[in-house]
Design a protein around this motif. Structure first.
Motif, PDB file in Angstrom:
ATOM      1  N   GLY A  49     -11.030 -16.083  30.013  1.00  0.00           N
ATOM      2  CA  GLY A  49     -11.694 -16.108  29.097  1.00  0.00           C
ATOM      3  C   GLY A  49     -13.007 -14.745  29.101  1.00  0.00           C
ATOM      4  N   GLY A  50     -12.483 -13.669  29.822  1.00  0.00           N
ATOM      5  CA  GLY A  50     -13.545 -13.111  30.594  1.00  0.00           C
ATOM      6  C   GLY A  50     -13.747 -12.555  29.173  1.00  0.00           C
ATOM      7  N   VAL A  51     -13.481 -12.121  28.248  1.00  0.00           N
ATOM      8  CA  VAL A  51     -14.298 -11.834  26.707  1.00  0.00           C
ATOM      9  C   VAL A  51     -14.947 -12.619  25.805  1.00  0.00           C
ATOM     10  N   ASP A  52     -14.441 -13.452  26.442  1.00  0.00           N
ATOM     11  CA  ASP A  52     -15.384 -14.516  25.309  1.00  0.00           C
ATOM     12  C   ASP A  52     -16.355 -15.194  26.212  1.00  0.00           C
ATOM     13  N   ALA A  53     -16.386 -14.402  27.480  1.00  0.00           N
ATOM     14  CA  ALA A  53     -17.723 -14.949  28.683  1.00  0.00           C
ATOM     15  C   ALA A  53     -18.868 -14.291  28.264  1.00  0.00           C
ATOM     16  N   ILE A  54     -18.277 -13.030  27.801  1.00  0.00           N
ATOM     17  CA  ILE A  54     -18.990 -11.768  27.534  1.00  0.00           C
ATOM     18  C   ILE A  54     -19.999 -11.514  26.510  1.00  0.00           C
ATOM     19  N   ALA A  55     -18.931 -12.196  25.662  1.00  0.00           N
ATOM     20  CA  ALA A  55     -19.563 -12.712  24.105  1.00  0.00           C
ATOM     21  C   ALA A  55     -20.784 -13.841  24.382  1.00  0.00           C
ATOM     22  N   ASP A  56     -20.056 -14.540  25.117  1.00  0.00           N
ATOM     23  CA  ASP A  56     -21.764 -16.172  25.355  1.00  0.00           C
ATOM     24  C   ASP A  56     -23.078 -15.025  25.793  1.00  0.00           C
ATOM     25  N   LEU A  57     -21.970 -14.539  27.109  1.00  0.00           N
ATOM     26  CA  LEU A  57     -24.030 -13.996  28.423  1.00  0.00           C
ATOM     27  C   LEU A  57     -24.717 -13.215  27.034  1.00  0.00           C
ATOM     28  N   ALA A  58     -24.096 -11.944  27.042  1.00  0.00           N
ATOM     29  CA  ALA A  58     -24.707 -10.625  25.621  1.00  0.00           C
ATOM     30  C   ALA A  58     -25.854 -11.908  25.215  1.00  0.00           C
ATOM     31  N   GLY A  59     -25.015 -13.166  24.060  1.00  0.00           N
ATOM     32  CA  GLY A  59     -26.030 -13.800  23.714  1.00  0.00           C
ATOM     33  C   GLY A  59     -26.660 -14.628  23.971  1.00  0.00           C
ATOM     34  N   SER A  60     -27.416 -14.921  24.963  1.00  0.00           N
ATOM     35  CA  SER A  60     -27.971 -15.901  25.671  1.00  0.00           C
ATOM     36  C   SER A  60     -28.296 -15.176  26.607  1.00  0.00           C
ATOM     37  N   LEU A  61     -28.560 -13.986  26.945  1.00  0.00           N
ATOM     38  CA  LEU A  61     -29.602 -13.705  27.645  1.00  0.00           C
ATOM     39  C   LEU A  61     -30.844 -13.023  27.446  1.00  0.00           C
ATOM     40  N   GLY A  62     -29.998 -12.208  26.440  1.00  0.00           N
ATOM     41  CA  GLY A  62     -31.692 -11.595  25.965  1.00  0.00           C
ATOM     42  C   GLY A  62     -31.996 -10.228  26.074  1.00  0.00           C
ATOM     43  N   PRO A  63     -32.813  -9.855  25.503  1.00  0.00           N
ATOM     44  CA  PRO A  63     -32.644  -7.964  25.492  1.00  0.00           C
ATOM     45  C   PRO A  63     -32.764  -7.718  27.118  1.00  0.00           C
ATOM     46  N   ASP A  64     -33.765  -9.035  27.609  1.00  0.00           N
ATOM     47  CA  ASP A  64     -34.192  -7.761  29.244  1.00  0.00           C
ATOM     48  C   ASP A  64     -32.803  -7.947  30.090  1.00  0.00           C
ATOM     49  N   ALA A  65     -31.745  -8.087  29.401  1.00  0.00           N
ATOM     50  CA  ALA A  65     -30.475  -8.340  30.945  1.00  0.00           C
ATOM     51  C   ALA A  65     -29.694  -8.038  30.116  1.00  0.00           C
ATOM     52  N   GLU A  66     -28.357  -6.827  30.872  1.00  0.00           N
ATOM     53  CA  GLU A  66     -27.344  -6.603  30.085  1.00  0.00           C
ATOM     54  C   GLU A  66     -25.799  -7.074  30.780  1.00  0.00           C
ATOM     55  N   VAL A  67     -24.888  -7.225  29.638  1.00  0.00           N
ATOM     56  CA  VAL A  67     -24.401  -7.601  29.893  1.00  0.00           C
ATOM     57  C   VAL A  67     -22.918  -6.525  29.577  1.00  0.00           C
TER      58      VAL A  67
END
Length: 217
Positions: A49-67
């Motif tokens: 589920g790596g692609v879905d995990a990327i989407a989840d983290l990209a939407g949750s970590l905020g602008p100060d982080a990058e996925v």
């Protein structure tokens, strides 16, 4: 022409490689790491589920982080992870066609290699930096040797970088280091997040001290 590495990575200097059998553990671990100053996260496509995990983290970590996405092997992989919100891609190999495809899409790409020929080939094809993999096979001195003939080539070590030696790679001129198991431990299998916090603090402190020495600060 290459796409530059992001300011997020160049400031934090640590990539956390997230590879897990169960992607549900990724967000709690990533949020903990972000609190401690690790702000760049490479979700490998070997994670279920790596692609879905990327989407989840990209939407949750905020602008100060990058996925970003790791273990990107094909242009099809590239398209899928970019659609999910990946802000950079990492490959375990040197594929000039894949590198050029990422450059055309305006996304930083860090291809893997070990020999001078592989690393220089990736850099010449437009890589943002090259991934020295497996770094444990050669050690930090190898980067100093590479910078003799290739002084402008940014090298990010991956595979065998441990917490104690992370700063040594910065001291020999690496813009960042990439850590998986030595940083994450058992956190991606339901392990103790408090221990993860302590490991993150150790890595961030070591890398920051090394960066200050390099800059003369």
């Amino acid at each position: 022409m290459s796409v530059p590495l992001s300011p997020v990575l160049l400031e934090s200097r640590v990539i956390a490689v997230l590879r897990a059998a169960d992607a549900s553990f990724l967000r709690p671990a990533a949020e903990m790491l972000a609190e401690e100053g690790v702000r760049s996260f490479e979700v490998t496509l070997t994670t279920a589920g790596g692609v879905d995990a990327i989407a989840d983290l990209a939407g949750s970590l905020g602008p100060d982080a990058e996925v970003g996405a790791g273990t990107v092997l094909t242009v099809e992989d590239l398209e899928a992870v970019l659609a999910a919100g990946a802000r950079y891609v990492v490959t375990p190999h040197t594929d000039p066609g894949l590198i050029r495809a990422a450059v055309r899409r305006g996304v930083p790409i860090v291809p893997g290699g070990l020999t001078p020929t592989e690393l220089r080939t990736g850099w010449a094809a437009g890589a943002s930096a090259v991934k020295l993999f497996p770094a444990s096979a050669v050690g930090p001195r190898y980067v100093k040797d590479l910078h003799g003939p290739f002084p402008g080539m940014p090298v990010i070590p991956s595979g065998g970088v441990d917490r104690a030696s992370a700063g040594e790679w910065i001291r020999v001129g690496c813009p960042a280091v990439s850590l998986g198991g030595p940083l994450l431990g058992d956190a991606l299998a339901g392990g103790d997040l408090g221990e993860l916090r302590l490991r993150a603090r150790e890595v961030v402190k070591g890398v920051a001290e090394a960066a200050a020495e390099v800059s003369g600060g």
